[in-house]
Design an enzyme around this catalytic site. Structure first.
Site, mmCIF file in Angstrom:
data_model
loop_
_atom_site.group_PDB
_atom_site.id
_atom_site.type_symbol
_atom_site.label_atom_id
_atom_site.label_comp_id
_atom_site.label_asym_id
_atom_site.label_seq_id
_atom_site.Cartn_x
_atom_site.Cartn_y
_atom_site.Cartn_z
ATOM 1 N N SER A 1 0.795 -1.226 0.000
ATOM 2 C CA SER A 1 0.000 0.000 0.000
ATOM 3 C C SER A 1 0.827 1.275 0.000
ATOM 4 O O SER A 1 0.331 2.334 -0.378
ATOM 5 C CB SER A 1 -0.930 0.012 1.206
ATOM 6 O OG SER A 1 -0.175 -0.012 2.395
ATOM 7 N N LYS B 1 -12.407 -0.790 1.811
ATOM 8 C CA LYS B 1 -11.742 0.032 0.786
ATOM 9 C C LYS B 1 -12.611 0.023 -0.482
ATOM 10 O O LYS B 1 -13.615 0.719 -0.515
ATOM 11 C CB LYS B 1 -10.313 -0.466 0.559
ATOM 12 C CG LYS B 1 -9.467 -0.409 1.852
ATOM 13 C CD LYS B 1 -8.014 -0.628 1.601
ATOM 14 C CE LYS B 1 -7.217 -0.954 2.861
ATOM 15 N NZ LYS B 1 -7.220 0.093 3.895
ATOM 16 N N HIS C 1 -5.595 -3.884 -1.133
ATOM 17 C CA HIS C 1 -5.433 -2.841 -2.153
ATOM 18 C C HIS C 1 -5.534 -3.413 -3.566
ATOM 19 O O HIS C 1 -4.914 -2.897 -4.503
ATOM 20 C CB HIS C 1 -4.113 -2.095 -1.941
ATOM 21 C CG HIS C 1 -4.121 -1.320 -0.671
ATOM 22 N ND1 HIS C 1 -4.691 -0.069 -0.560
ATOM 23 C CD2 HIS C 1 -3.690 -1.658 0.568
ATOM 24 C CE1 HIS C 1 -4.595 0.353 0.693
ATOM 25 N NE2 HIS C 1 -3.993 -0.595 1.390
HETATM 26 N N1 PLP Z 1 -4.012 -5.110 5.107
HETATM 27 C C1 PLP Z 1 -3.629 -4.077 4.355
HETATM 28 C C2 PLP Z 1 -2.622 -4.288 3.265
HETATM 29 C C3 PLP Z 1 -4.165 -2.795 4.584
HETATM 30 O O1 PLP Z 1 -3.771 -1.743 3.839
HETATM 31 C C4 PLP Z 1 -5.108 -2.621 5.619
HETATM 32 C C5 PLP Z 1 -5.686 -1.291 5.906
HETATM 33 O O2 PLP Z 1 -5.074 -0.293 5.945
HETATM 34 C C6 PLP Z 1 -5.476 -3.736 6.373
HETATM 35 C C7 PLP Z 1 -4.919 -4.972 6.097
HETATM 36 C C8 PLP Z 1 -6.496 -3.620 7.445
HETATM 37 O O3 PLP Z 1 -7.766 -3.505 6.847
HETATM 38 P P1 PLP Z 1 -9.019 -3.066 7.701
HETATM 39 O O4 PLP Z 1 -9.140 -1.578 7.567
HETATM 40 O O5 PLP Z 1 -10.171 -3.804 7.113
HETATM 41 O O6 PLP Z 1 -8.735 -3.460 9.106
#
Ligand code: PLP
Length: 431
Positions: free
Chosen positions: A218, A277, A246
């Protein structure tokens, strides 16, 4: 607890750690414990060091719904928003919102329960089925977030006789999830297949082995080399896990994710992703994979067992988002041209944009304070972007992360590039 203490409120009690509650200041007996001086000094010193490093993360307050154009407290008029993970523009899509309202009316605000006590509704089962169908996997389990899905997976799947091989730049929630499990840990260099192979050789004696990677990272928008990873995993008898937060909804011809993009949907065993997202943006996460694994997670995964069910409006919104994507790949494909327009125009203007074709477009600046100042100046020009600095990204690699949404128009993108050129010149980033 006395009523008077309660009236101070949670926020006030929390503040009481740092300063006395107003009621106490007014001369009445202090019901709120002030922090001992030593604690206060430690906290203040830590806060000062964050400010001094220029890595303080302020929070701007949005006073409208999420979308390409928003209202931001303290800024006049319409602000262009380029920092949400609202990749498909579904966060405020009329059909998604309508489905959320209908679910709220029919199923209520929430379940007041975890799933296995009395917190499973037909809409939860339906969403799990749709997500399994979307990812073409056997089964799905919902969590309150993908952070929870990542926290709940590894401990259940892997024991002390097993090994986990993890990309060094994996998301914080993966790192935390792996910390909770008792498997042997191997960290391979970012997207480095040679190093992964070394670690696979080192871990030969393990019972189960799991290669763990973000599908898209990300902070840089770079895509994991999944084909090479799957080749190695098969050669050495390991499984593959990807975090698709992402990627879900827009990577690949039908938006199924990086596994679709790179032609390895049938070679990646486990996928975790988010509903927070591209899939409507409300909240929630999930794991899709083999039925036996999902069943085991329902029995043993702690964030699932010990946390409330997803609220019906959230389930309603996400279900509609998935239905829209199952029905047509149009939205998934609508973003690519906009992403390239931004990337090409910025590069031509002299900026360095990390990653390749992903809608995460990091404008690399290096210095944390510069990233923060430029983001502030962009807001003055009506464009909301955020500077990222250590510890979110490595020291010296501060950047402004721009995120393109299918809901942006070409005009929105051109206006943003113009604003970058203006602020970039002001700060000497470009000539
Ligand atoms: N994994 C990745 C790669 C993320 O970018 C995020 C969120 O920023 C998460 C997991 C966590 O997602 P959630 O907002 O559903 O807890």
């Amino acid at each position: 607890m006395s009523l008077r203490t309660a009236a101070c409120g949670f926020g006030a009690r929390l503040r009481g750690v740092l300063q006395p509650c107003p009621a106490a200041v007014a001369g009445r007996r202090a019901f709120v414990a002030a922090a001992p001086q030593a604690v206060q000094s430690v906290l203040e010193a830590e806060l000062d060091s964050i400010r001094a490093a220029g890595t303080w993360k302020g929070e701007r307050v949005i006073t409208s719904k999420q979308g390409p154009h928003i209202c931001v407290d303290g800024s006049r008029g319409d602000i262009l928003n380029f920092c949400a993970n609202n990749y498909l523009g579904l966060s405020s899509h009329p059909e998604v919102v309508k489905a959320g309202v209908e679910a709220l009316q029919k199923y209520g605000a929430g379940l007041s329960s975890v799933r296995f006590i009395c917190g499973t509704q037909n809409i939860h089962k339906n969403l799990e089925e749709k997500l399994a169908q979307f990812h073409e996997r056997e089964d799905c389990i919902l969590y309150a977030s993908c952070f929870d899905a990542n926290a709940g997976l590894f401990e259940v799947l892997l024991g002390p006789d097993d090994a986990v091989l993890s990309d060094e730049l994996n998301h914080a929630s993966i790192i935390d999830g792996i910390r909770l499990c008792r498997a042997k840990r191997f960290r391979y260099k970012h997207m480095d297949l040679n190093d992964l192979e070394e670690k696979l050789k080192e871990s030969q004696s393990s019972r189960l082995r799991l290669v763990v990677t973000d599908g898209v990272f990300s902070m840089d928008g770079d895509v994991a080399p999944l084909k090479g990873i799957c080749d190695l995993a098969e050669q050495y008898g390991a499984m593959v896990f990807i975090d698709e937060c992402h990627a879900t909804g827009f990577m690949g011809a039908r938006g199924r994710g990086t596994d679709e993009l790179l032609g390895v949907m049938d070679r990646v065993q486990i996928v975790n992703s988010t509903l927070g997202k591209a899939l409507g943006g409300a909240a929630g996460g999930y794991t899709v994979g083999p039925k036996a694994l999902i069943e085991l997670l329902r029995q043993r995964s702690r964030p699932y067992l010990f946390s409330n069910s997803l609220p019906p409006p959230v389930v309603g919104c996400a279900t509609r988002a998935v239905e829209l994507l199952l029905a047509s790949n149009e939205i998934a494909q609508s973003m690519a041209a906009k992403t390239m327009r931004f990337r090409n125009n910025m590069t031509q203007a002299g900026f360095t944009i990390s990653g390749s074709a992903h809608p995460i477009c990091p404008v690399m600046l290096g210095d944390a304070r510069l990233a923060s100042l430029m983001a502030d100046d962009m807001l003055k020009l009506g464009v909301y972007v955020i500077g990222f600095s250590y510890p979110v990204v490595p020291k010296g690699k501060a950047r402004i992360r721009v995120q393109i949404s299918a809901a942006h128009t070409d005009e929105d993108i051109d206006r943003t590039v113009d604003a970058f050129i203006q602020t970039g010149r002001k700060h000497g980033v470009i000539s």
